[in-house]
Enzyme design. Structure first.
Site, short mmCIF file in Angstrom:
data_model
loop_
_atom_site.label_atom_id
_atom_site.label_comp_id
_atom_site.label_asym_id
_atom_site.label_seq_id
_atom_site.Cartn_x
_atom_site.Cartn_y
_atom_site.Cartn_z
N LYS A 29 38.45 36.30 34.17
CA LYS A 29 38.80 37.26 34.87
C LYS A 29 39.93 37.46 35.20
O LYS A 29 40.80 38.08 34.93
CB LYS A 29 38.22 37.56 36.27
N GLU B 215 41.44 51.14 25.15
CA GLU B 215 40.76 50.85 26.64
C GLU B 215 39.25 50.64 26.36
O GLU B 215 38.56 50.39 25.98
CB GLU B 215 40.99 51.63 28.17
N ARG C 161 35.18 34.24 37.68
CA ARG C 161 35.85 33.94 36.79
C ARG C 161 36.11 33.93 35.79
O ARG C 161 36.95 33.93 34.67
CB ARG C 161 36.84 33.45 37.55
N CYS D 57 39.53 28.86 35.56
CA CYS D 57 38.80 28.05 36.72
C CYS D 57 38.49 28.59 37.91
O CYS D 57 39.66 28.71 38.53
CB CYS D 57 39.93 26.58 36.50
N GLU E 127 34.44 43.37 24.12
CA GLU E 127 35.11 42.26 25.54
C GLU E 127 33.04 42.09 26.10
O GLU E 127 33.21 40.89 25.95
CB GLU E 127 35.81 42.80 26.78
N LYS F 211 36.92 47.98 26.06
CA LYS F 211 35.74 47.71 26.73
C LYS F 211 34.31 47.03 25.80
O LYS F 211 33.37 46.42 26.61
CB LYS F 211 35.03 48.66 27.30
N TRP G 83 36.61 26.12 32.99
CA TRP G 83 37.17 27.24 31.79
C TRP G 83 37.79 26.31 30.85
O TRP G 83 39.06 25.93 31.36
CB TRP G 83 37.81 27.82 31.83
N ASN H 220 42.87 23.51 39.10
CA ASN H 220 43.45 24.56 38.00
C ASN H 220 44.49 24.27 37.49
O ASN H 220 45.12 23.89 38.42
CB ASN H 220 42.98 25.63 39.44
N GLY H 221 44.52 24.48 36.12
CA GLY H 221 46.08 24.76 36.01
C GLY H 221 45.54 24.01 34.92
O GLY H 221 44.78 23.33 34.50
N HIS I 184 45.81 56.59 7.57
CA HIS I 184 46.93 55.34 7.45
C HIS I 184 45.46 53.62 7.22
O HIS I 184 46.62 52.72 8.00
CB HIS I 184 47.97 55.15 8.35
C1 G6P Z 1 41.74 39.33 31.48
C2 G6P Z 1 40.97 40.23 31.82
C3 G6P Z 1 40.71 42.10 32.01
C4 G6P Z 1 42.40 41.78 32.02
C5 G6P Z 1 43.37 41.00 32.11
C6 G6P Z 1 45.00 41.24 32.83
O1 G6P Z 1 41.63 39.08 30.04
O2 G6P Z 1 39.35 39.68 30.86
O3 G6P Z 1 39.66 42.41 32.48
O4 G6P Z 1 42.94 42.97 31.59
O5 G6P Z 1 42.86 39.63 31.97
O6 G6P Z 1 44.65 40.60 34.16
P1 G6P Z 1 45.49 41.28 34.99
O7 G6P Z 1 44.87 40.04 36.44
O8 G6P Z 1 46.71 40.42 34.85
O9 G6P Z 1 45.30 42.28 35.00
#
Ligand code: G6P
Length: 623
Positions: free
Chosen positions: A618, A496, A27, A2, A503, A500, A75, A101-102, A519
Site C-alpha cells: 500500500k 487507471e 500495507r 513493513c 493489480e 486496477k 515485506w 522498517n526501511g 499504432h
Molecule cells: C503503491 C500502491 C498504489 C499507489 C502507489 C502510490 O503502488 O499500491 O495504490 O497508487 O503506491 O502511493 P501513494 O500513497 O503515494 O499515493
C-alpha cells in the site's frame, strides 16, 4: 510495506500487538512476528511466514506473556520471506530485540565488522545489524557507567543514538531490552512512526490505524527523534539537540473507519464509500459568493499565488493517474500549463523548471519514497512544493511547504479507489481556484461549483451498475489480456482502469489513448481480448465510435462505459456499463466507478486476495 507496532502498559501486550498487526495488514507483507518481555524477564519471540492468522495460530499454542512488546509485518527486501528473516531480530546474546522498517545501505560493511567482533548473524536481512550495533553500544556504555548512575531510559536511548550514528539509510525502529523490562525505545529516520498516548499505556505504530479505539491522543515522531516509552512516561529527544517537548495532537479516527463492516473486502467498501468521501473532500472548500474554491493550508501569500503561472504535478501509481486528470482539468479551467512527472523519474531527471512553477506532490499515504524524494528535490531547487495527501501527519504533510488533505478517510485496500477520486476532485478544485484568479468568469465558476457539488449523487448513480459489472466480470474473467481505451479526459481513466485490473486480478491490461490503438495495440485484438472503451458523450465521441468499429471488425469483444441513454453504443458493443450523462470535466469521476467494480469482481471470481494482492504494498517506502 513493513509495519511496526509496540505496546507498553497494563494490557496483555500480545492482544494489542496482534490486533495492531491486523490493522496494518493492508500495507502489504509476507511474514510477521512479535516479541515481548515475558513475565520471567526474558525476551520471547514468535515469527511466522504468511498471514497474521498463521502467527495467531502459533501463538495460541505457544503464547507470550508480558505487558511490553513489539511486532512487525515484513515485506521482503534483503532475503526471501522466511522464519529467520522475519522480525523481530535479536542483538547480542538475546539482550535486544528490534523491529525495523526501511533499508540500511551500509549493512554489509557493518555486518563484517560485527562478525569479526564475534556477533553471530542468523538472517540475511539488513536489519539484524541494528540489533547487534545497539547491543554493542549498550555494553560499551555500561562499561563506562561503572557506578550505574545513568537512568535506564537515558542509557537505552543513548545506546540507540550511538548505534544509529553508524547507519546509513532509512529507519523506523522499535527496540526492547532484556535489562530494562519496563521500557521501549523508538527511533525515526525516514520511515514514519506515531505514538498513542493512553492512560497508563503507550502505543507505537507505523501509522495511526492501530491506535483507533485505544486512544485519540497522538504524537507524530519526526525524523532524527528518539522516544523512550514507559507505561506512564514519554520522553523524546532529538539526535543533535537533546530533549524536546513533544506535541500531543488529537487523532480524528474512529475504529469503525478501519473495520470492514458488512463488506467482504475493504476494496468494495472503499468503492462504495465514494459518495461520502467525495462529499468530505469538498466540505468547506467552496466560496459561493466569489464562485471559487478555498484551501486552508496552501501557506502561500495571495501575491505568491498570483505569481504562479505553471503547475507541476508529480506522484506514483494511481496518484500519477490522478495528476494526469489534473492536467486536463486545470488546463481547461485555469488555462495554466500543467506538467505531469513520474516522481521516480523527476527525482533524478533534473528537468529545467521555470520560476513561477508551483509543485504539487500527490500521494495518498504521504510516505511513498520516490514521491518524497521528488518533493525534496523540487524544494531544494527553490520551488514552492505542496502535498496533496490523505494520511494526516504523514511525512509528505510534514515536509511540504503546505498542502491539501483529501479527507477521504482511511484507505485500507492496496488498490487505491476512493483516494483516487478525491485526488481528482482536488485537481478540479485547484482548476477552479486558479481559474477564478485568472480568466474564469463568475458564471463559469458558479457552473463548475454546481457540477462538482453534484458529484456524490452522480457517483452514487454510477454505483448502480454493480450487478451488471459482476455479470460482465463473469463473462470475461478467464481472458488473459484486456485493452482499456479512452480519449481526452477519459484517457487517464483508461490507464487507471487497466491498472486496477492488473493489480488485483493479475490479468495483463494496457491503457491507451483510443486513437493510438492503430499504432500497436490493435495487433493484440482477437476474440479473447476484450477492449474496454470509456466513451461518454463529448466532442470526440464519434471518433471513439470509429475505434470501436475497428475493434469489432477484427472480432474483438467490446465493453463500453457509456452514458445513460446512449443508443448507438448499445447496438455496437457486446456489453455496456452505463453511467450518468455529465459534462466532460465530471466524466473522470463517473466512469472510473464501473472500472473499479469490473476489476474487483473479476479478481474475486479468480480467487485473488483482493485487499492484499501479491507482491504489492500500500505504501512503497523503498526506492
Ligand atoms: C503503491 C500502491 C498504489 C499507489 C502507489 C502510490 O503502488 O499500491 O495504490 O497508487 O503506491 O502511493 P501513494 O500513497 O503515494 O499515493
Amino acid at each position: 510495506m513493513c509495519g511496526i507496532v509496540g505496546y507498553v502498559g497494563y494490557r496483555d501486550a500480545l492482544d494489542f500487538l496482534l490486533e495492531g498487526l491486523r490493522r496494518l495488514e493492508y500495507r502489504g507483507y509476507d511474514s510477521a512476528g512479535v516479541a515481548t518481555v515475558t513475565d520471567d524477564g526474558e525476551l520471547g519471540v514468535s515469527k511466522s511466514v504468511g498471514r497474521i492468522a498463521a502467527l495467531n495460530d502459533q501463538l495460541a499454542t505457544w503464547p507470550l506473556s508480558g505487558n511490553l512488546g513489539i511486532g512487525h509485518t515484513r515485506w521482503a527486501t534483503h532475503g526471501p520471506p522466511s522464519q529467520e528473516n522475519s522480525h523481530p531480530h535479536f542483538g547480542g546474546d538475546r539482550e535486544i530485540a528490534i523491529v525495523h522498517n526501511g533499508v540500511i545501505e551500509n549493512y554489509l560493511a557493518l555486518k563484517e565488522e560485527l562478525e569479526v567482533e564475534g556477533y553471530r548473524f542468523r538472517s540475511e536481512t539488513d536489519s539484524e545489524v541494528i540489533a547487534h550495533l545497539i547491543a554493542r553500544s549498550l555494553n560499551r556504555l555500561t562499561v563506562c557507567d561503572d557506578n550505574g548512575t545513568i537512568e535506564p531510559g537515558e542509557l537505552a536511548a543513548e545506546a540507540v543514538r550511538v548505534a544509529l550514528a553508524s547507519l546509513h539509510g532509512t529507519l523506523g525502529l522499535a527496540v526492547l531490552f532484556r535489562r530494562f523490562p519496563g521500557l521501549l525505545v523508538a527511533a525515526r529516520r525516514g520511515s514514519p512512526l506515531v505514538i498513542g498516548v493512553g492512560r497508563n499505556e503507550h502505543i507505537l505504530a507505523s501509522d495511526a490505524s492501530p491506535l483507533a479505539g485505544y486512544t485519540d491522543r497522538i504524537v507524530y515522531l519526526a525524523d532524527h527523534q528518539i522516544a523512550v516509552l514507559t507505561a506512564n512516561e514519554l520522553n523524546v529527544t532529538h539526535r543533535e539537540t537533546g530533549p524536546i517537548r513533544h506535541h500531543v495532537q488529537t487523532l480524528q479516527l474512529d475504529a469503525r473507519q478501519v473495520e470492514l463492516g458488512p463488506y467482504p473486502h475493504y476494496m468494495l467498501k472503499e468503492i462504495c464509500e465514494q459518495p461520502q468521501s467525495l462529499a468530505d473532500t469538498m466540505r468547506g472548500r467552496f466560496h459561493s459568493e466569489d464562485a471559487t474554491s478555498v484551501f486552508g493550508g496552501l501557506n502561500l501569500s495571495p501575491q505568491q499565488l498570483r505569481g504562479i503561472d505553471r503547475i507541476l504535478l508529480t506522484g506514483c501509481g494511481t496518484s500519477w493517474h490522478a495528476a494526469l486528470v489534473g492536467e486536463y482539468l486545470i488546463e481547461e479551467m485555469a488555462r495554466l500549463p500543467v506538467q505531469v512527472e513520474y516522481a521516480s523519474e523527476l527525482r533524478y531527471r533534473n528537468p529545467p523548471v521555470e520560476r513561477g512553477t508551483l509543485v504539487f506532490a500527490l500521494t495518498q499515504s504521504g510516505e511513498t519514497a520516490d514521491t518524497l524524494a521528488a518533493m525534496r528535490e523540487m524544494k531544494r531547487k527553490g520551488h514552492p512544493t505542496l502535498a496533496i495527501c490523505n494520511v494526516v501527519g504523514s511525512t509528505a504533510a510534514q515536509e511540504s511547504d503546505g498542502g491539501i488533505y483529501l479527507h477521504a478517510g482511511p484507505e485500507v485496500g492496496v488498490a487505491s479507489t476512493k483516494a483516487y477520486t478525491s485526488q481528482c476532485l482536488v485537481m478540479a478544485l485547484l482548476g477552479l481556484y486558479f481559474g477564478r484568479m485568472h480568466h474564469l468568469g463568475y458564471d463559469a465558476g458558479r457552473r463548475y461549483i454546481d457540477g462538482l457539488q453534484r458529484l456524490p449523487e452522480l457517483v452514487e448513480e454510477s454505483l448502480e451498475c454493480r450487478v451488471e459489472a459482476q455479470r460482465i466480470a463473469e463473462k470475461y474473467a478467464d481472458c488473459r489480456n484486456f485493452l482499456y481505451l479512452g480519449r481526452q479526459h477519459n484517457f487517464p481513466t483508461a490507464l487507471e482502469g487497466a491498472l486496477k485490473l492488473k493489480e488485483i486480478s493479475y490479468i495483463h491490461a494496457e491503457g491507451y489513448p483510443a486513437a493510438e490503438m492503430k499504432h500497436g495495440p490493435i495487433a493484440l485484438v482477437d476474440e479473447n481480448t476484450p477492449s474496454v472503451f470509456i466513451m461518454p458523450p463529448g466532442f470526440i465521441y464519434d471518433k471513439v465510435l470509429s475505434n470501436v468499429q475497428e475493434v469489432k471488425a477484427r472480432g474483438g469483444p467490446v465493453i463500453a462505459i457509456a452514458a445513460e441513454g446512449d443508443r448507438r453504443v448499445a447496438d455496437l458493443a457486446n456489453d455496456v456499463l452505463y453511467t450518468p450523462a455529465v459534462p466532460e470535466y465530471l466524466q473522470p469521476f463517473t466512469t472510473i466507478l464501473p472500472l473499479q467494480l469490473l476489476a474487483y469482481y473479476t479478481a474475486v471470481l479468480r480467487g485473488c486476495d483482493v485487499d492484499r494482492p501479491r507482491n504489492l504494498a500500500k505504501s512503497v517506502t523503498v526506492e
